[in-house]
Design a protein around this motif. Sequence first.
Motif, mmCIF file in Angstrom:
data_model
loop_
_atom_site.group_PDB
_atom_site.id
_atom_site.type_symbol
_atom_site.label_atom_id
_atom_site.label_comp_id
_atom_site.label_asym_id
_atom_site.label_seq_id
_atom_site.Cartn_x
_atom_site.Cartn_y
_atom_site.Cartn_z
ATOM 1 N N GLU A 127 27.838 -38.715 34.550
ATOM 2 C CA GLU A 127 29.019 -37.864 34.763
ATOM 3 C C GLU A 127 28.682 -36.385 34.650
ATOM 4 O OE1 GLU A 127 32.313 -38.923 32.360
ATOM 5 O OE2 GLU A 127 32.478 -40.964 33.160
ATOM 6 N N LYS A 128 27.773 -36.042 33.743
ATOM 7 C CA LYS A 128 27.413 -34.633 33.574
ATOM 8 C C LYS A 128 26.748 -34.074 34.823
ATOM 9 C CE LYS A 128 26.943 -34.601 28.520
ATOM 10 N NZ LYS A 128 26.018 -34.377 27.382
ATOM 11 N N VAL A 129 25.847 -34.850 35.415
ATOM 12 C CA VAL A 129 25.176 -34.410 36.643
ATOM 13 C C VAL A 129 26.183 -34.307 37.778
ATOM 14 C CG1 VAL A 129 23.392 -34.979 38.338
ATOM 15 C CG2 VAL A 129 22.978 -35.406 35.914
ATOM 16 N N GLN A 130 27.056 -35.296 37.883
ATOM 17 C CA GLN A 130 28.069 -35.274 38.942
ATOM 18 C C GLN A 130 28.991 -34.077 38.793
ATOM 19 O OE1 GLN A 130 29.940 -39.118 39.978
ATOM 20 N NE2 GLN A 130 28.480 -40.069 38.586
ATOM 21 N N SER A 131 29.421 -33.818 37.563
ATOM 22 C CA SER A 131 30.317 -32.691 37.323
ATOM 23 C C SER A 131 29.657 -31.361 37.695
ATOM 24 C CB SER A 131 30.744 -32.673 35.857
ATOM 25 O OG SER A 131 31.522 -31.541 35.571
ATOM 26 N N MET A 132 28.354 -31.284 37.486
ATOM 27 C CA MET A 132 27.634 -30.035 37.737
ATOM 28 C C MET A 132 27.324 -29.821 39.211
ATOM 29 S SD MET A 132 26.552 -27.468 35.972
ATOM 30 C CE MET A 132 25.351 -26.140 35.889
ATOM 31 N N TYR A 133 26.945 -30.888 39.935
ATOM 32 C CA TYR A 133 26.387 -30.712 41.280
ATOM 33 C C TYR A 133 27.117 -31.455 42.398
ATOM 34 C CZ TYR A 133 22.471 -29.106 38.410
ATOM 35 O OH TYR A 133 21.697 -28.446 37.492
ATOM 36 N N ASP A 134 28.041 -32.348 42.069
ATOM 37 C CA ASP A 134 28.751 -33.120 43.092
ATOM 38 C C ASP A 134 29.901 -32.293 43.658
ATOM 39 O OD1 ASP A 134 29.530 -35.165 44.712
ATOM 40 O OD2 ASP A 134 30.384 -36.409 43.140
ATOM 41 N N GLY A 135 30.651 -32.897 44.576
ATOM 42 C CA GLY A 135 31.918 -32.307 44.966
ATOM 43 C C GLY A 135 31.993 -31.712 46.350
ATOM 44 N N TYR A 136 30.854 -31.527 47.014
ATOM 45 C CA TYR A 136 30.914 -31.026 48.386
ATOM 46 C C TYR A 136 31.358 -32.159 49.307
ATOM 47 C CZ TYR A 136 28.003 -27.244 46.576
ATOM 48 O OH TYR A 136 27.514 -26.206 45.851
ATOM 49 N N GLN A 137 31.999 -31.788 50.395
ATOM 50 C CA GLN A 137 32.382 -32.786 51.381
ATOM 51 C C GLN A 137 31.980 -32.304 52.758
ATOM 52 O OE1 GLN A 137 35.795 -35.138 50.441
ATOM 53 N NE2 GLN A 137 36.571 -35.015 52.529
ATOM 54 N N MET A 138 31.130 -33.073 53.434
ATOM 55 C CA MET A 138 30.707 -32.785 54.796
ATOM 56 C C MET A 138 31.347 -33.831 55.698
ATOM 57 S SD MET A 138 28.708 -30.207 54.309
ATOM 58 C CE MET A 138 27.945 -29.449 52.867
ATOM 59 N N GLY A 139 32.265 -33.396 56.561
ATOM 60 C CA GLY A 139 33.054 -34.375 57.281
ATOM 61 C C GLY A 139 33.825 -35.183 56.264
ATOM 62 N N SER A 140 33.580 -36.482 56.214
ATOM 63 C CA SER A 140 34.235 -37.337 55.213
ATOM 64 C C SER A 140 33.245 -37.844 54.177
ATOM 65 C CB SER A 140 34.902 -38.529 55.916
ATOM 66 O OG SER A 140 33.932 -39.285 56.623
ATOM 67 N N ILE A 141 32.025 -37.263 54.166
ATOM 68 C CA ILE A 141 30.967 -37.734 53.277
ATOM 69 C C ILE A 141 30.842 -36.815 52.067
ATOM 70 C CG2 ILE A 141 28.526 -38.343 53.085
ATOM 71 C CD1 ILE A 141 28.498 -38.630 56.142
ATOM 72 N N LYS A 142 30.840 -37.378 50.875
ATOM 73 C CA LYS A 142 30.641 -36.588 49.666
ATOM 74 C C LYS A 142 29.158 -36.291 49.509
ATOM 75 C CE LYS A 142 34.732 -38.192 47.205
ATOM 76 N NZ LYS A 142 35.267 -38.841 45.986
ATOM 77 N N MET A 143 28.853 -35.026 49.249
ATOM 78 C CA MET A 143 27.463 -34.589 49.231
ATOM 79 C C MET A 143 27.132 -33.778 47.981
ATOM 80 S SD MET A 143 25.540 -35.450 51.819
ATOM 81 C CE MET A 143 25.544 -35.981 53.529
ATOM 82 N N TYR A 144 25.834 -33.798 47.645
ATOM 83 C CA TYR A 144 25.271 -32.959 46.593
ATOM 84 C C TYR A 144 24.414 -31.880 47.256
ATOM 85 C CZ TYR A 144 26.437 -36.615 43.182
ATOM 86 O OH TYR A 144 27.095 -37.531 42.387
ATOM 87 N N ASN A 145 24.301 -30.741 46.585
ATOM 88 C CA ASN A 145 23.413 -29.676 47.045
ATOM 89 C C ASN A 145 21.973 -30.107 46.779
ATOM 90 O OD1 ASN A 145 21.766 -27.371 47.193
ATOM 91 N ND2 ASN A 145 23.410 -26.017 46.549
#
Length: 546
Positions: free
Chosen positions: A275-293
């Motif tokens: 959860e910590k990694v997701q909270s820090m780096y998750d959250g982008y959305q490209m089209g309908s796909i959730k992406m990480y930097n």
Amino acid sequence: MCEKKPLPIGNDDFRKVRENGCYYVDKTLMIQDFIEMKDETALIARPRRFGKTLNMTMLREFFDITKDSRKIFQGLAIMDTAYASQINSKPVIYLSFKNCKGASMEELLIMLRFTLQEEFARYEKIFQGKIDASTFPAEKFYETCELLKNPNTPFPYMASSLLVLSKAVHLFYHQRPIMLIDEYDQPIMSSYEYGYHEQLGAFFSNLYGSAFKGNPSLGQALLTGVQRVAKESIFSQFNNPQVYTVMDKEYAPYFGLNHQETKVLLENYGFQLDEKVQSMYDGYQMGSIKMYNPWSIINYAKRGTLDNYWIKTSANFLVKSGLKKASQSFWDKFQHLACGEEVKVWITLDTSFAERESLYSLWGLLVNAGYLTVTKRIDTQTVLLRIPNGEVMSEFQILVAELSGIDGLDLQQMFFCLIHHDMEAFFKIYQSIVLSCTSYMDARENAYHMLFLGMCITLRGTYKVTSNLESGYGRSDITLESLTGNLPHIIIEFKQGEDVEKLKEDALEQILSNQYYTGLKGEVICVGLAHDKKRCQMTYRTLHLS
């Protein structure tokens, strides 16, 4: 345990990544999409550090007829498709303008000339001893070669260089070349940043326009950049270019890392996608796909520290400029974004904020640049937005601090004092911050509230930050609800006016009489802050709630 592959930090050249045995997430099916979509001219707009250059060099290495790339594509997805036979079958013109920037027009033009000269020199070497002047009318090509070598050549003479090069390549190979231009907007943004765009606007229009409008020697062209710019000049000259933004499904899987790709990568280096990694780096959305930097993820995999790796580049010049000029309407929405909420806005991605300064193009800029992400498209122009993750929250905190003239270390110390009950030290630092950014305060309604909220952004994860939270018998200006259980909750109320001694007491009384602490348990620090431009006063009371 098998040896870990080196991570490609600072290496965005596909051939080098593969030949050096670096960790690589297979994005080669982008080649299939590029072939099947058959766009004559296309632009893919993506934020910085999302793999644009790596993908463009991948396309170059796959198609380039002068190379032998079978070994570096061995085992990758594209080689299991019907398009594997097209490897090294077409001439390619490749230019990266990512380093074409300068504080002066002269500096930028030197970099631009050098970049163009490199590709001309590559083809000059290819042509050498293999052409017959009687059947290969290449005088213009060699003339342009000499012009690019001469530092005194007036820059308008470079404007037709891409057209000249594509014609020469077409004549030589009897095939129309693919033209790939990475970070096409970098020199344009540099010209805006340093104030010489008016001198170069026509040049950029002619450079790109001559290459892409009605050029019979061009096969397909693909450009990448952060955003669509110069709509009224460059793009109006293109023949119906296809623009693929972060909101489009086309090319969505190829820029960034999806959940599974991120999970596998981290596990290979001994980390979990928790959860910590997701909270820090998750959250982008490209089209309908959730992406990480991808930049942040590979740096985390190397260092093992949840740090802010989305380092600043000149790409955020327009972001800073936009925030400086933002209206009260923007800041009203931003206070909800700063609390981790979604906001509904009307947005345009078709026009750069540099060209047309509006609230709608500012939202578009922040989406294109990766500072905000679209969570839902309501209609053609209306979307729901939010700040993607903790790392971007920190970036916003830095931007708000810079905008206000605040030292980031002062912020860290100020919040440390507040959280650890050193109210005297907290107020002393807060006073110095208010003194340093009075011009910011004078310019905006409810500015003290907004400024403090901006400073609170980096507390997310430790505190739930809310603004104008409805609680008890009204709404507190700012509530910091502790998420750890061992830190105090904090409620802050702001007042503005001449009698700061009275107003600070009124602010505290408002918290207590309206019971803004309703629902909280444990220690609660209630703070009343009163301001009159450079003057401010504070009072507080600590409650213990069961």
